[in-house]
Each structure stands twice: as C-alpha cells, then as structure tokens.
Design a protein around this motif. Sequence first.
Motif, PDB file in Angstrom:
ATOM      1  N   TYR A  37     -24.155 -23.197  -7.548  1.00  0.00           N
ATOM      2  CA  TYR A  37     -24.080 -22.296  -6.399  1.00  0.00           C
ATOM      3  C   TYR A  37     -23.924 -20.860  -6.882  1.00  0.00           C
ATOM      4  O   TYR A  37     -23.223 -20.600  -7.875  1.00  0.00           O
ATOM      5  CB  TYR A  37     -22.884 -22.640  -5.512  1.00  0.00           C
ATOM      6  CG  TYR A  37     -23.001 -23.948  -4.777  1.00  0.00           C
ATOM      7  CD1 TYR A  37     -23.872 -24.092  -3.704  1.00  0.00           C
ATOM      8  CD2 TYR A  37     -22.221 -25.046  -5.151  1.00  0.00           C
ATOM      9  CE1 TYR A  37     -23.970 -25.297  -3.009  1.00  0.00           C
ATOM     10  CE2 TYR A  37     -22.310 -26.249  -4.464  1.00  0.00           C
ATOM     11  CZ  TYR A  37     -23.191 -26.370  -3.396  1.00  0.00           C
ATOM     12  OH  TYR A  37     -23.294 -27.554  -2.715  1.00  0.00           O
ATOM     13  N   PRO A  38     -24.530 -19.909  -6.174  1.00  0.00           N
ATOM     14  CA  PRO A  38     -24.309 -18.499  -6.502  1.00  0.00           C
ATOM     15  C   PRO A  38     -22.892 -18.106  -6.117  1.00  0.00           C
ATOM     16  O   PRO A  38     -22.317 -18.641  -5.157  1.00  0.00           O
ATOM     17  CB  PRO A  38     -25.347 -17.769  -5.646  1.00  0.00           C
ATOM     18  CG  PRO A  38     -25.595 -18.693  -4.490  1.00  0.00           C
ATOM     19  CD  PRO A  38     -25.463 -20.073  -5.048  1.00  0.00           C
ATOM     20  N   GLY A  95     -20.907 -22.034  -2.607  1.00  0.00           N
ATOM     21  CA  GLY A  95     -21.756 -21.271  -1.708  1.00  0.00           C
ATOM     22  C   GLY A  95     -21.015 -20.101  -1.092  1.00  0.00           C
ATOM     23  O   GLY A  95     -19.891 -19.771  -1.493  1.00  0.00           O
ATOM     24  N   SER A 135     -26.734 -18.776   5.762  1.00  0.00           N
ATOM     25  CA  SER A 135     -27.377 -19.865   5.027  1.00  0.00           C
ATOM     26  C   SER A 135     -26.781 -20.007   3.630  1.00  0.00           C
ATOM     27  O   SER A 135     -26.109 -19.095   3.120  1.00  0.00           O
ATOM     28  CB  SER A 135     -28.886 -19.616   4.923  1.00  0.00           C
ATOM     29  OG  SER A 135     -29.140 -18.421   4.186  1.00  0.00           O
ATOM     30  N   ASP A 189     -28.154 -19.891   0.802  1.00  0.00           N
ATOM     31  CA  ASP A 189     -28.659 -18.954  -0.207  1.00  0.00           C
ATOM     32  C   ASP A 189     -28.062 -17.561  -0.036  1.00  0.00           C
ATOM     33  O   ASP A 189     -28.332 -16.648  -0.826  1.00  0.00           O
ATOM     34  CB  ASP A 189     -30.189 -18.887  -0.179  1.00  0.00           C
ATOM     35  CG  ASP A 189     -30.740 -18.427   1.178  1.00  0.00           C
ATOM     36  OD1 ASP A 189     -29.940 -17.991   2.039  1.00  0.00           O
ATOM     37  OD2 ASP A 189     -31.963 -18.520   1.381  1.00  0.00           O
ATOM     38  N   LYS A 214     -28.616 -15.329   2.234  1.00  0.00           N
ATOM     39  CA  LYS A 214     -29.598 -14.323   2.613  1.00  0.00           C
ATOM     40  C   LYS A 214     -28.947 -13.245   3.475  1.00  0.00           C
ATOM     41  O   LYS A 214     -28.257 -13.528   4.443  1.00  0.00           O
ATOM     42  CB  LYS A 214     -30.748 -14.979   3.377  1.00  0.00           C
ATOM     43  CG  LYS A 214     -31.901 -14.033   3.672  1.00  0.00           C
ATOM     44  CD  LYS A 214     -33.036 -14.773   4.357  1.00  0.00           C
ATOM     45  CE  LYS A 214     -34.201 -13.821   4.637  1.00  0.00           C
ATOM     46  NZ  LYS A 214     -35.345 -14.524   5.288  1.00  0.00           N
TER      47      LYS A 214
END
Length: 288
Positions: free
Chosen positions: A99-100, A121, A259, A261, A263
């Motif tokens: 996860y970033p 996340g 989300s 990612d 975003k």
Amino acid sequence: MPSGSDNRGARNSGAKSAKAIKAAKKSSGGAKPRSGMPKKREIPWLTVGAVVAVIALLAILAVNLVPKYQDKTAADKYAPTADNPDPSTSIDGVVKKDYPAALHISATQRVAYDQSPPFGGPHDATWATCTGIVYPNAIRTENAVHSLEHGAVWITYNPDKVSGSDLDTLKSKVDGKSYMLMSPYPGLDSPISLQSWGHQLKLDSADDKRINEFVAALRLNNFGAYPEKGASCSTIPGAFDPDNPPAFDATPPGPDAVSMDGKGLTPDTSEAGSGAGLPIAPQPTPGS
C-alpha cells in the motif's frame, strides 16, 4: 541316711536355677511393667500442611509460568533480523499487500477500503492511540489504519463470536503493551483478525500460537514492514481521545469515499500537526 545329701542337692539346684533366671533377666534388660495402653504415633500436621502448600504453589507457578515461557521462546523465533526482515512470511495464513503510505484524509472523509478490517491505504491524518489500549467499543477504521503505519499491531474480534475467557486472553496480549491496540469489529467474517501495515491474519481461536508469532514478527519491525519508522503511538492532545474515540461506521462508504489509490490526495511526508514533538515510545524487546 541320704536325706541330708538330698536336701543339699536340692538347695544347690535351686540356687543354680535362681542364678540362671537372674542372668537371663540381666541380659534382656529386665522385664518392665506396662503402664496403661501404648502411646499413639502423632502425625506432624503442621509439617504436612507446609509441604502440601509448597507443592501446590510450585504446581500453580508451573501451570502459569511454563506455558508463558514456552510461548515467549517460540515467538522469539519470529523476531525480525537483517537476514530475515519479514518472518511473517513463514506464518501460515498471513495475507500481504503493498500500500502507498502517507495518504491522509480529513476527519469527515471515508475510505473505500479493499479489505475488512483494512490494513493499509489512505487513512485519517490522526492515528488512534496505540499504547496498549483495549478499546471496549469499535473505533473508526481510518484512525486505526494510521496506527498501523506507525508500526502498531491492531487486534480485532467479532463481538458475537468472542467473549469470556477468550476475550480476556486477547486483552492480555494487548493491555499496556506499546504499539498495540485492540477493538471489536462488528460483522468481522472470522472470530479474530490481526492487522499490521500490509499484513493480515484471520484466526478462529484466541489460543492460536500464531497470534504471538504475528506480533513478534511485525510489531515495530524496523526492517521495512511499516512506513513511518520512529513515529509515536501516543495520544494526540485535542485530536484523538482514547476514552471517547471516533466511532466505527458500519454503513457502506458511499460514492464520495476516497479510493484505495488515494486519487486526489497528496502524500504527506511531514505529518505536520499530527504528532510532531510527541515522545516516541520505547522500542520493545522481541516477545515482550
């Protein structure tokens, strides 16, 4: 007449018999008259009681300490090292995802997590206090995920499936231990689930040895298992109240949720305002 001779022989014979009887009594110490009934042998009850108490104490110590020592010894085998930076890879059932890091949301936002419970996340800019806190009620997942980013292990359980002695067993693994937190998680699809950043392990029993192994392998694993080395788990004054934490929201996140990612979010590498200047908790030794 021989009567005199016979009398002397009788006297001599009687004298010899008396001497023989006297000698026999002397050699045997003489017969001692009995005085009433023989004494009964007394049982040293105080001594017996003391011995029983010592044995019982040793048994209690063995029952309580030996298993704990064995568990600690077994868990220590999963302590991370430079040669084995992630020992959790050898624990059966552990799920890993990348996860970033440092993707922060506000207190009013939610994240559309891909796992339940989530273990990485985007997350709230404020972490949940993770200094060995056992939360009696479910807490907001977005705060708990931030704690994982700091190296904590989050133990969750289904309150409909775990209670009594099993719940006490879980509490004993968390209460007062740095970089640990625990809370109920309504609707959890297994009785118990353990989370660290990028790692999860779902279990059926509070006595499963893999709980200790997971904690030993991943709590404050400084070999790359979590993003923010040296970050605090202490309470953020005015931002998170461990006695009245943000509540768990069981409803679906909705279309406006962030989300996975991240975003639209900008990674916050400074974490300004979310713990700067707070003391860093002491690093625990393996198995502690």
